[in-house]
Design a protein around this motif. Sequence first.
Motif, PDB file in Angstrom:
ATOM      1  N   VAL A 230       0.845  -1.203   0.000  1.00 45.74           N
ATOM      2  CA  VAL A 230       0.000   0.000   0.000  1.00 45.74           C
ATOM      3  C   VAL A 230       0.878   1.249   0.000  1.00 45.74           C
ATOM      4  O   VAL A 230       0.600   2.225  -0.698  1.00 45.74           O
ATOM      5  CB  VAL A 230      -0.929  -0.013   1.231  1.00 45.74           C
ATOM      6  CG1 VAL A 230      -1.674   1.298   1.351  1.00 45.74           C
ATOM      7  CG2 VAL A 230      -1.917  -1.161   1.128  1.00 45.74           C
ATOM      8  N   ALA A 231       1.971   1.194   0.759  1.00 42.92           N
ATOM      9  CA  ALA A 231       2.878   2.340   0.811  1.00 42.92           C
ATOM     10  C   ALA A 231       3.461   2.628  -0.564  1.00 42.92           C
ATOM     11  O   ALA A 231       3.608   3.782  -0.960  1.00 42.92           O
ATOM     12  CB  ALA A 231       3.998   2.070   1.811  1.00 42.92           C
ATOM     13  N   ARG A 233       2.022   2.040  -3.402  1.00 48.22           N
ATOM     14  CA  ARG A 233       0.983   2.691  -4.192  1.00 48.22           C
ATOM     15  C   ARG A 233       0.887   4.171  -3.821  1.00 48.22           C
ATOM     16  O   ARG A 233       0.751   5.024  -4.692  1.00 48.22           O
ATOM     17  CB  ARG A 233      -0.364   2.012  -3.933  1.00 48.22           C
ATOM     18  CG  ARG A 233      -1.531   2.792  -4.499  1.00 48.22           C
ATOM     19  CD  ARG A 233      -2.844   2.138  -4.190  1.00 48.22           C
ATOM     20  NE  ARG A 233      -3.115   2.125  -2.764  1.00 48.22           N
ATOM     21  CZ  ARG A 233      -4.142   1.512  -2.207  1.00 48.22           C
ATOM     22  NH1 ARG A 233      -4.985   0.844  -2.951  1.00 48.22           N
ATOM     23  NH2 ARG A 233      -4.329   1.542  -0.921  1.00 48.22           N
ATOM     24  N   ASP A 234       0.983   4.456  -2.512  1.00 50.76           N
ATOM     25  CA  ASP A 234       0.706   5.813  -2.074  1.00 50.76           C
ATOM     26  C   ASP A 234       1.857   6.776  -2.313  1.00 50.76           C
ATOM     27  O   ASP A 234       1.627   7.940  -2.613  1.00 50.76           O
ATOM     28  CB  ASP A 234       0.324   5.815  -0.588  1.00 50.76           C
ATOM     29  CG  ASP A 234      -1.091   5.333  -0.374  1.00 50.76           C
ATOM     30  OD1 ASP A 234      -1.818   5.248  -1.380  1.00 50.76           O
ATOM     31  OD2 ASP A 234      -1.474   5.042   0.768  1.00 50.76           O
ATOM     32  N   ASP A 235       3.064   6.325  -2.145  1.00 47.00           N
ATOM     33  CA  ASP A 235       4.218   7.180  -2.450  1.00 47.00           C
ATOM     34  C   ASP A 235       5.473   6.321  -2.513  1.00 47.00           C
ATOM     35  O   ASP A 235       6.004   5.906  -1.498  1.00 47.00           O
ATOM     36  CB  ASP A 235       4.383   8.276  -1.392  1.00 47.00           C
ATOM     37  CG  ASP A 235       5.351   9.359  -1.855  1.00 47.00           C
ATOM     38  OD1 ASP A 235       6.378   9.020  -2.472  1.00 47.00           O
ATOM     39  OD2 ASP A 235       5.072  10.537  -1.621  1.00 47.00           O
ATOM     40  N   ALA A 239       8.146   5.359   0.402  1.00 46.99           N
ATOM     41  CA  ALA A 239       8.220   3.944   0.770  1.00 46.99           C
ATOM     42  C   ALA A 239       9.669   3.488   0.793  1.00 46.99           C
ATOM     43  O   ALA A 239      10.132   2.835   1.739  1.00 46.99           O
ATOM     44  CB  ALA A 239       7.413   3.101  -0.214  1.00 46.99           C
TER      45      ALA A 239
ATOM     46  N   ARG B  88       6.079  14.184   2.062  1.00 44.35           N
ATOM     47  CA  ARG B  88       5.612  13.009   1.310  1.00 44.35           C
ATOM     48  C   ARG B  88       5.035  11.990   2.269  1.00 44.35           C
ATOM     49  O   ARG B  88       5.729  11.087   2.714  1.00 44.35           O
ATOM     50  CB  ARG B  88       6.766  12.371   0.539  1.00 44.35           C
ATOM     51  CG  ARG B  88       7.497  13.306  -0.388  1.00 44.35           C
ATOM     52  CD  ARG B  88       8.408  12.526  -1.289  1.00 44.35           C
ATOM     53  NE  ARG B  88       7.649  11.938  -2.365  1.00 44.35           N
ATOM     54  CZ  ARG B  88       7.890  12.163  -3.649  1.00 44.35           C
ATOM     55  NH1 ARG B  88       8.869  12.955  -4.002  1.00 44.35           N
ATOM     56  NH2 ARG B  88       7.174  11.577  -4.578  1.00 44.35           N
ATOM     57  N   LEU B  89       3.767  12.156   2.593  1.00 52.01           N
ATOM     58  CA  LEU B  89       3.091  11.165   3.420  1.00 52.01           C
ATOM     59  C   LEU B  89       2.461  10.128   2.503  1.00 52.01           C
ATOM     60  O   LEU B  89       2.336  10.348   1.304  1.00 52.01           O
ATOM     61  CB  LEU B  89       2.007  11.834   4.263  1.00 52.01           C
ATOM     62  CG  LEU B  89       2.531  12.785   5.334  1.00 52.01           C
ATOM     63  CD1 LEU B  89       1.386  13.523   5.971  1.00 52.01           C
ATOM     64  CD2 LEU B  89       3.340  12.044   6.385  1.00 52.01           C
ATOM     65  N   PHE B  90       2.052   8.987   3.081  1.00 48.86           N
ATOM     66  CA  PHE B  90       1.348   7.985   2.276  1.00 48.86           C
ATOM     67  C   PHE B  90      -0.091   8.449   2.120  1.00 48.86           C
ATOM     68  O   PHE B  90      -0.873   8.411   3.064  1.00 48.86           O
ATOM     69  CB  PHE B  90       1.425   6.615   2.933  1.00 48.86           C
ATOM     70  CG  PHE B  90       2.820   6.099   3.030  1.00 48.86           C
ATOM     71  CD1 PHE B  90       3.609   6.013   1.895  1.00 48.86           C
ATOM     72  CD2 PHE B  90       3.357   5.708   4.240  1.00 48.86           C
ATOM     73  CE1 PHE B  90       4.913   5.551   1.977  1.00 48.86           C
ATOM     74  CE2 PHE B  90       4.655   5.240   4.324  1.00 48.86           C
ATOM     75  CZ  PHE B  90       5.432   5.169   3.192  1.00 48.86           C
ATOM     76  N   ARG B  91      -0.411   8.929   0.915  1.00 48.80           N
ATOM     77  CA  ARG B  91      -1.776   9.413   0.649  1.00 48.80           C
ATOM     78  C   ARG B  91      -2.747   8.266   0.857  1.00 48.80           C
ATOM     79  O   ARG B  91      -2.458   7.139   0.499  1.00 48.80           O
ATOM     80  CB  ARG B  91      -1.909   9.858  -0.811  1.00 48.80           C
ATOM     81  CG  ARG B  91      -1.102  11.062  -1.187  1.00 48.80           C
ATOM     82  CD  ARG B  91      -1.367  11.392  -2.643  1.00 48.80           C
ATOM     83  NE  ARG B  91      -0.976  10.288  -3.521  1.00 48.80           N
ATOM     84  CZ  ARG B  91       0.250  10.115  -3.996  1.00 48.80           C
ATOM     85  NH1 ARG B  91       1.188  10.977  -3.683  1.00 48.80           N
ATOM     86  NH2 ARG B  91       0.534   9.106  -4.776  1.00 48.80           N
ATOM     87  N   GLY B  92      -3.866   8.566   1.436  1.00 50.91           N
ATOM     88  CA  GLY B  92      -4.862   7.510   1.590  1.00 50.91           C
ATOM     89  C   GLY B  92      -4.622   6.627   2.808  1.00 50.91           C
ATOM     90  O   GLY B  92      -5.398   5.729   3.069  1.00 50.91           O
ATOM     91  N   CYS B  93      -3.538   6.846   3.536  1.00 53.49           N
ATOM     92  CA  CYS B  93      -3.308   6.079   4.757  1.00 53.49           C
ATOM     93  C   CYS B  93      -3.612   6.959   5.965  1.00 53.49           C
ATOM     94  O   CYS B  93      -3.399   8.169   5.933  1.00 53.49           O
ATOM     95  CB  CYS B  93      -1.858   5.601   4.840  1.00 53.49           C
ATOM     96  SG  CYS B  93      -1.517   4.200   3.796  1.00 53.49           S
ATOM     97  N   ILE B 101       3.472   1.582   8.912  1.00 52.75           N
ATOM     98  CA  ILE B 101       4.164   1.065   7.728  1.00 52.75           C
ATOM     99  C   ILE B 101       5.669   1.145   7.927  1.00 52.75           C
ATOM    100  O   ILE B 101       6.404   0.216   7.625  1.00 52.75           O
ATOM    101  CB  ILE B 101       3.733   1.855   6.473  1.00 52.75           C
ATOM    102  CG1 ILE B 101       2.325   1.441   6.047  1.00 52.75           C
ATOM    103  CG2 ILE B 101       4.715   1.654   5.329  1.00 52.75           C
ATOM    104  CD1 ILE B 101       1.702   2.332   5.010  1.00 52.75           C
ATOM    105  N   ARG B 164       7.243   9.122  11.461  1.00 51.44           N
ATOM    106  CA  ARG B 164       7.407   8.010  10.527  1.00 51.44           C
ATOM    107  C   ARG B 164       8.891   7.679  10.351  1.00 51.44           C
ATOM    108  O   ARG B 164       9.289   6.513  10.356  1.00 51.44           O
ATOM    109  CB  ARG B 164       6.801   8.379   9.177  1.00 51.44           C
ATOM    110  CG  ARG B 164       6.856   7.249   8.180  1.00 51.44           C
ATOM    111  CD  ARG B 164       6.215   7.641   6.885  1.00 51.44           C
ATOM    112  NE  ARG B 164       7.034   8.623   6.178  1.00 51.44           N
ATOM    113  CZ  ARG B 164       6.662   9.190   5.033  1.00 51.44           C
ATOM    114  NH1 ARG B 164       5.502   8.899   4.498  1.00 51.44           N
ATOM    115  NH2 ARG B 164       7.447  10.060   4.430  1.00 51.44           N
TER     116      ARG B 164
END
Lengths: 567, 252
Positions: A230-231, A233-235, A239, B88-93, B101, B164
């Motif tokens: 998922v990470a 996918r998100d960035d 990641a 840069r965060l995880f969008r949608g999380c 994560i 993070r």
Amino acid sequence: MAAADARPQAVHSGSIWRWLLAVTLALALAEPLVTGHTSGYAQRIIILAGINIVLAVSLNLVNGITGQFSIGHAGFMAIGAYVSAAITVFGGLALEQWAASGHLDPARPVLNLFLVGQPGLGVQLRAQVWFAFALLSGGAAAALAGVLVGLPTLRLRGDYLAIATLGFGEIVRVILLNLDVVGGASGFTGTQPFNKLPSYTNFFNTYLCAAVTVFAITALGRSTRGRALVAIRDDEVAAEAVGIDTIRFKVGAFALSAFFAGVAGGLLAHYLSVIIPTPTMFGFMRSIEIIAMVVLGGTGSTTGAVLAAIVLTVLPERLRDLDQWRMVLYAEVLIVMMLVRRQGLLGRAELTDASWRRLGEWLRGGRRGGGLKRTLGTWRDALRQRFFVVGMAPLTGWVALGLWCLPILDLLIFLPALGEMLTRALNAKPAAWLAYAGLPPRMFAADVVSALTSLVPAGLKAVPIFAALAPQIKLPLEANPGLSLAVLPLALPWAALCTRLARGDKRALLWLGGLLLLATWHALGNLAGGMHGGRVLVETVVALLALAGLATQLGARRRLPAGEEAR
Amino acid sequence: MALLSLRGISQRFGGLLAVSEVSLDVEPGSIVGVIGPNGAGKTTLFNCITGVYDPTEGEIWFDEHRVDGLRTSELARRGVARTFQNIRLFRGCTVFDNVRIAGHLHAGYGLLAALTQVPAWRRGEQRVADRTMALLDRFGLAAQRDELGTSLPYGDQRRLEMARALATEPKLLLLDEPAAGMNPTEKVELMGQIRRLRDDFDLTILLIEHDMKVVMGICERILVLDHGEPIALGTPPEVRADPAVIRAYLGE
């Protein structure tokens, strides 16, 4: 650490193993019911739905959860199908011969499990063990192909990855087409007449595979590795910065997804007993079909993929009466989906027992600002915004409107056909209950529907251009199922062109003109049922307009002020 | 022995020399700042250290190993964490998942345990969740843990990014303009926070910052870059008095 106490979502409590056990038991109980009490046709749909669940859920791992756009899923499926078929056909044959020639002691229990042809109790069980081995090998071969394809291509992103995977899928198909040992273009049915490709696939093993697929991907999603996907996918950059080896993870996800696709291919091969490397069975068309399931269900949602796989297997079958119109409907479902709910049925959410509770709360107008009435109101507003372009960004507004016109247009032509189908259905079966209710069987809904739908052609004839064509309008029309999709790429640049050429009312008129053009083209194409002088002309005009639309778009970009360009 | 040691790092993009012959030793437990006018090559230097770029020349040593040319993820595994200039965060999380994560390196279970959901998986997940909550508490984000990370106010997003980064349990933390977009009060708060982080988590911190007050206030040593070249290296008072630095910032 006071906040750490109330932490419901941190670790999932329900045992997923218990779930799998329950599913297995339920399947075993349902098996005799399904095989004993349903028609062969219904069983076929049920089994194909199961295979599609495996395909959709596994593709969702790559396209939804990891966010990589792969359109080569059918390629992996083909590899799994052919490898497992080859194993059951040639492997079974070889083992039998070897055993018969005395090299193998049939009394040894483990090997005995694989000797399908040995008489006695458990012949079926032996077949299933052999089948499981073949499925796993097919999956493993597909996974290996996934690694080999994934390593070079997963460095690509977006459209580039899509094209590379598309190419891979076609390569697999073309190779199989030319591989004579497995039948080549005429398909593989085993080595006739002695060793046919066996029909091992049944309700139980299909749905067991589906359950295991859902189980594995759900379990993965609840672990650090699934969240790493998922990470990605998100960035992807972020990641990588938190220690996720993006390439390894992407290739891993690709391989796991390919594994299950291979298993699904094996199931299909041993269900159909004949596999042919056609685009609809193992090629591009099949890949698109699977993607449609993932998109409809909501990219990233496993339960969504399951639902969509069932819907998109059953729906085309239920609409079989409509002949080619069902393909139009299929396309329209996707178009409307993209307009109304781009994220798919479930979006990224999953359907769990908690969602049922939330649904109840929502219906009662519970805590999260829900309430059926209010939500319907929001939807109505959203629809209003989409139909009446006022206030929307110009290009989006036009594109949205352009897209909307297609389903509506098709619906106009499609309604009579639907009416006829309903008439047929209602007259055929529920005659009994109509009689019970004291009504004459032929009246009621069926007649209402056919009366309503007969209004549509009459309405069409009121438009001059349709009136001119009136003698020819005999609905339902012979339709070309590809037509509606073919209009789509033309409608987009056309809408773009409209925004460039004029403003306000003029733009609306211009756009309406274009719509009429498209509509005529549509009707002409339908009436002619093939290439027709008029259609060729209109098609050329529309194509030219589309090109002009594209050109203005490109030109506009080039004409940006120098300062803008430099930034 | 320095924790991080840059030895003559140069980074060339075609004809452009973005970073030229930079050498720097970062002692364990210190806070070192990198400053310089826009386009001086500060972020490029960060990207070299974190493995985004493979430096054209020079060597990078981290924790007594040569690390230039390694992938970013491998460096993160060895203890180099960073934040980004443009968050840069995880969008949608959710806030919780953004940090969870990053805790994956220390979950202590493998793929097989994940797929079979055995107790090792459960214990690992609990451990990661506990550590995540502890970090969120520490950064004052525990109450927002179920909100989308990207829906937080700007300052909270920066703090979340830091949480993070810390979830990977780094030895070296690189902060790329941590005070950007903050008001003076928040900046003062941030200075104290960075210092406390260093003490509590046993960190070594390397940071890029434009705000002189922040840099001079918390850094023990400062490297000044101009047009990719190191023009000064020393304690804040030394750097402030350096004529080359004054020239670079104020002109002749």
